[in-house]
Design a protein around this motif. Structure first.
Motif, PDB file in Angstrom:
ATOM      1  N   GLU A   1       6.842   6.059  -0.623  1.00 19.82           N
ATOM      2  CA  GLU A   1       7.290   4.376  -0.284  1.00 19.82           C
ATOM      3  C   GLU A   1       6.600   3.000  -1.409  1.00 19.82           C
ATOM      4  OE1 GLU A   1      11.130   1.984  -0.384  1.00 19.82           O
ATOM      5  OE2 GLU A   1      10.634   4.334  -0.285  1.00 19.82           O
ATOM      6  N   ALA A   2       5.469   3.260  -1.105  1.00 21.69           N
ATOM      7  CA  ALA A   2       4.570   2.897  -1.621  1.00 21.69           C
ATOM      8  C   ALA A   2       4.137   2.614  -3.330  1.00 21.69           C
ATOM      9  CB  ALA A   2       2.966   3.127  -0.821  1.00 21.69           C
TER      10      ALA A   2
ATOM     11  N   ILE B   1       4.209  -4.303   6.464  1.00 19.56           N
ATOM     12  CA  ILE B   1       2.670  -3.973   6.745  1.00 19.56           C
ATOM     13  C   ILE B   1       2.509  -4.844   6.173  1.00 19.56           C
ATOM     14  CG2 ILE B   1       3.405  -1.971   7.228  1.00 19.56           C
ATOM     15  CD1 ILE B   1       2.334  -0.928   4.139  1.00 19.56           C
ATOM     16  N   SER B   2       0.274  -4.639   6.611  1.00 16.00           N
ATOM     17  CA  SER B   2      -0.416  -5.586   6.451  1.00 16.00           C
ATOM     18  C   SER B   2      -0.641  -5.319   4.986  1.00 16.00           C
ATOM     19  CB  SER B   2      -1.247  -5.766   6.384  1.00 16.00           C
ATOM     20  OG  SER B   2      -2.165  -4.534   6.995  1.00 16.00           O
ATOM     21  N   GLU B   3      -0.872  -6.132   4.050  1.00 15.65           N
ATOM     22  CA  GLU B   3      -1.695  -5.660   2.506  1.00 15.65           C
ATOM     23  C   GLU B   3      -2.718  -4.816   2.737  1.00 15.65           C
ATOM     24  OE1 GLU B   3      -3.066  -7.721  -2.226  1.00 15.65           O
ATOM     25  OE2 GLU B   3      -2.519  -8.946  -0.513  1.00 15.65           O
ATOM     26  N   SER B   4      -3.472  -5.199   3.608  1.00 10.03           N
ATOM     27  CA  SER B   4      -5.033  -3.713   3.357  1.00 10.03           C
ATOM     28  C   SER B   4      -4.406  -2.421   4.046  1.00 10.03           C
ATOM     29  CB  SER B   4      -5.839  -4.047   4.852  1.00 10.03           C
ATOM     30  OG  SER B   4      -5.292  -4.622   5.885  1.00 10.03           O
ATOM     31  N   ALA B   5      -2.604  -2.629   4.767  1.00  8.85           N
ATOM     32  CA  ALA B   5      -2.579  -1.115   5.301  1.00  8.85           C
ATOM     33  C   ALA B   5      -1.864  -0.135   4.187  1.00  8.85           C
ATOM     34  CB  ALA B   5      -1.374  -1.537   6.580  1.00  8.85           C
ATOM     35  N   PHE B   6      -0.846  -1.279   2.879  1.00  7.49           N
ATOM     36  CA  PHE B   6      -0.853  -0.805   2.165  1.00  7.49           C
ATOM     37  C   PHE B   6      -1.609  -0.342   1.275  1.00  7.49           C
ATOM     38  CE2 PHE B   6       1.533  -1.471  -1.876  1.00  7.49           C
ATOM     39  CZ  PHE B   6       2.158  -0.710  -2.450  1.00  7.49           C
ATOM     40  N   LYS B   7      -2.550  -0.856   0.975  1.00  9.93           N
ATOM     41  CA  LYS B   7      -4.171   0.156  -0.069  1.00  9.93           C
ATOM     42  C   LYS B   7      -4.289   0.739   0.637  1.00  9.93           C
ATOM     43  CE  LYS B   7      -5.303  -4.654  -2.021  1.00  9.93           C
ATOM     44  NZ  LYS B   7      -6.595  -5.382  -2.224  1.00  9.93           N
TER      45      LYS B   7
ATOM     46  N   LYS C   1      -4.338   4.733  -1.294  1.00  8.19           N
ATOM     47  CA  LYS C   1      -5.881   5.567  -1.448  1.00  8.19           C
ATOM     48  C   LYS C   1      -5.304   6.622  -1.348  1.00  8.19           C
ATOM     49  CE  LYS C   1     -10.487   5.360  -0.028  1.00  8.19           C
ATOM     50  NZ  LYS C   1     -11.154   4.955   0.942  1.00  8.19           N
ATOM     51  N   SER C   2      -4.714   6.888   0.036  1.00  8.74           N
ATOM     52  CA  SER C   2      -4.176   7.805   0.912  1.00  8.74           C
ATOM     53  C   SER C   2      -3.460   9.202  -0.499  1.00  8.74           C
ATOM     54  CB  SER C   2      -3.677   8.300   2.313  1.00  8.74           C
ATOM     55  OG  SER C   2      -2.674   7.649   1.625  1.00  8.74           O
ATOM     56  N   ALA C   3      -2.347   8.282  -1.291  1.00  7.14           N
ATOM     57  CA  ALA C   3      -1.563   8.610  -1.922  1.00  7.14           C
ATOM     58  C   ALA C   3      -2.470   9.447  -3.390  1.00  7.14           C
ATOM     59  CB  ALA C   3      -0.371   7.998  -2.533  1.00  7.14           C
TER      60      ALA C   3
ATOM     61  N   THR D   1      -4.160   4.211  -9.309  1.00 12.62           N
ATOM     62  CA  THR D   1      -2.725   4.643  -8.925  1.00 12.62           C
ATOM     63  C   THR D   1      -1.890   4.975 -10.169  1.00 12.62           C
ATOM     64  OG1 THR D   1      -3.290   2.524  -7.077  1.00 12.62           O
ATOM     65  CG2 THR D   1      -0.791   3.120  -7.464  1.00 12.62           C
ATOM     66  N   SER D   2      -1.848   4.413 -11.019  1.00 12.66           N
ATOM     67  CA  SER D   2      -1.257   4.576 -12.174  1.00 12.66           C
ATOM     68  C   SER D   2      -1.437   6.137 -12.245  1.00 12.66           C
ATOM     69  CB  SER D   2      -1.756   3.810 -13.040  1.00 12.66           C
ATOM     70  OG  SER D   2      -1.711   2.906 -13.313  1.00 12.66           O
ATOM     71  N   GLU D   3      -2.546   6.723 -12.222  1.00 11.27           N
ATOM     72  CA  GLU D   3      -2.075   7.717 -12.163  1.00 11.27           C
ATOM     73  C   GLU D   3      -1.624   8.889 -11.008  1.00 11.27           C
ATOM     74  OE1 GLU D   3      -5.271  12.010 -12.835  1.00 11.27           O
ATOM     75  OE2 GLU D   3      -6.073   9.782 -12.834  1.00 11.27           O
ATOM     76  N   ALA D   4      -1.757   8.382 -10.359  1.00 12.07           N
ATOM     77  CA  ALA D   4      -1.055   8.586  -8.860  1.00 12.07           C
ATOM     78  C   ALA D   4       0.708   8.635  -8.853  1.00 12.07           C
ATOM     79  CB  ALA D   4      -0.983   8.089  -7.738  1.00 12.07           C
TER      80      ALA D   4
END
Length: 203
Positions: free
Chosen positions: A149-150, A169-175, A179-181, A190-193
């Motif tokens: 979803e992110a 959620i907070s922006e830090s939680a979104f980031k 990162k985990s994705a 992130t573009s490559e992901a």
């Protein structure tokens, strides 16, 4: 490059099938194979790579636009640079190619013989080995629903702040989700992901 036992066994089959050598390119994306291995004569490999012959090779073009198996002599594509003739001077006088997988992650294998065309039985063996190597090295990529979803929100045009607000959620939680994705998809950015997730229909 070190290979697992199943890959080694399939490469041994290729070695017996192709007296003049073989070339394996598995899961080719954006013109780059994830796994590349060749037993063609070293002088030919050096020449081929230094001159970027893959950009002109009718066998590669055939493999990109077709799946299945064919003899090089049956490829009806232009060869304006005479690559097949040049390959013959390095001992790759007769050859065959096999191709498997979707356009977004294609695998191509070429085999060569000095003395004769490959038989129908040998072509069938090449097709089987190509399918097996392609399947064995298929990436089993996945994302959690939260990670997907992110990435989906960013892919649709949302910025980090807006996407985080949509998810509550907070922006830090979104980031942290991004990162985990990236880690799960083995992506540097992130573009490559997002690209990988789209290729594998995860978003």
């Amino acid at each position: 490059m070190a290979f697992d036992s199943e890959t080694e066994a399939l490469l041994d089959e290729l070695d017996k099938l192709a007296p003049a050598g073989y070339m394996v390119g598995l899961h080719i994306r954006l013109a780059q194979p994830r796994i590349y291995h060749s037993s063609y004569p070293p002088d030919w490999v050096t020449r081929y790579n230094e001159r970027s012959y893959y950009l002109r090779d009718p066998a590669v073009f055939w493999g990109i636009s077709h799946t299945g198996v064919t003899r090089w002599s049956a490829i009806r594509l232009p060869d304006p640079f005479g690559l097949f003739d040049e390959a013959g001077r390095f001992g790759l006088c007769f050859g065959a190619s096999a191709s498997a997988g979707p356009m977004s992650s294609r695998s191509i294998i070429g085999i060569a013989h000095v003395e004769r065309e490959f038989s129908d039985e040998e072509l069938a063996a090449l097709a089987r080995i190509t399918q097996a190597l392609h399947a064995h090295h298929e990436e089993c990529l996945s994302l959690t629903p939260a990670q997907a979803e992110a990435l989906r929100l960013l892919a649709s045009g949302d910025r980090h702040t807006a996407a985080a607000a949509r998810l509550g959620i907070s922006e830090s939680a979104f980031k942290a989700r991004l990162k985990s994705a990236r880690l799960r998809l083995e992506a540097r950015t992130t573009s490559e992901a997002i690209r990988k997730a789209r290729e594998h229909r995860l978003i």
